[in-house]
Design a protein around this motif. Structure first.
Motif, PDB file in Angstrom:
ATOM      1  N   GLU A  49       0.832  -1.207   0.000  1.00  0.00           N
ATOM      2  CA  GLU A  49       0.000   0.000   0.000  1.00  0.00           C
ATOM      3  C   GLU A  49       0.864   1.254   0.000  1.00  0.00           C
ATOM      4  N   ARG A  62      -4.883  13.889   1.744  1.00  0.00           N
ATOM      5  CA  ARG A  62      -5.601  12.671   2.141  1.00  0.00           C
ATOM      6  C   ARG A  62      -4.676  11.457   2.023  1.00  0.00           C
ATOM      7  N   GLU A  63      -3.908  11.382   0.941  1.00  0.00           N
ATOM      8  CA  GLU A  63      -2.974  10.255   0.751  1.00  0.00           C
ATOM      9  C   GLU A  63      -1.851  10.296   1.791  1.00  0.00           C
ATOM     10  N   GLU A  66      -3.335   8.814   4.724  1.00  0.00           N
ATOM     11  CA  GLU A  66      -3.380   7.355   4.602  1.00  0.00           C
ATOM     12  C   GLU A  66      -2.012   6.753   4.939  1.00  0.00           C
TER      13      GLU A  66
END
Length: 123
Positions: A49, A62-63, A66
């Protein structure tokens, strides 16, 4: 004073999407790794990931969020792997010491324990 208040408010609003899944004052726990097999599986999953996210030309907030969250799971996996590798080293030392004294039982019993863990790391 107005500029400082505005800057603080904007900073807070910009950071919100990054840590949206975290409650203020707490940290994300990450996926647990209770066994070596679980740790290796989580290590593989979350490394992939991370690699997928890092392969992007640009990363959004946002990434980045994450990535922040998945690092907790990676840290849990690495911690468990480190613990188990230390135990493996101790058992391997027993194999080594048994081989120095030609103690077949010590070599066999510890060798099997060592290999069981080692095969979980590298099949």
């Amino acid at each position: 004073m107005k500029h400082l208040l505005c800057a603080a408010l904007c900073t807070g609003l910009l950071a919100t999407p990054i840590l949206a899944e975290e409650k203020p004052g707490t940290h994300f726990e990450g996926e647990p790794s209770d066994s070596l097999a679980e740790a290796v599986a989580n290590f593989s999953k979350y490394n992939q990931e991370l690699a997928d996210l890092l392969a992007k030309d640009e990363l959004t907030r946002r990434e980045i969020g994450e990535i922040h969250i998945l690092t907790y799971s990676l840290e849990n996996a690495l911690e468990k792997i480190e613990e188990d590798v230390e135990e493996m080293a101790e058992v391997l030392e027993e194999v080594h010491l048994g081989s120095e004294t030609s103690n077949v039982e010590r070599v066999r019993s510890n060798g099997e324990i060592y290999l069981e863990s080692a095969r979980t790391l590298i099949p």
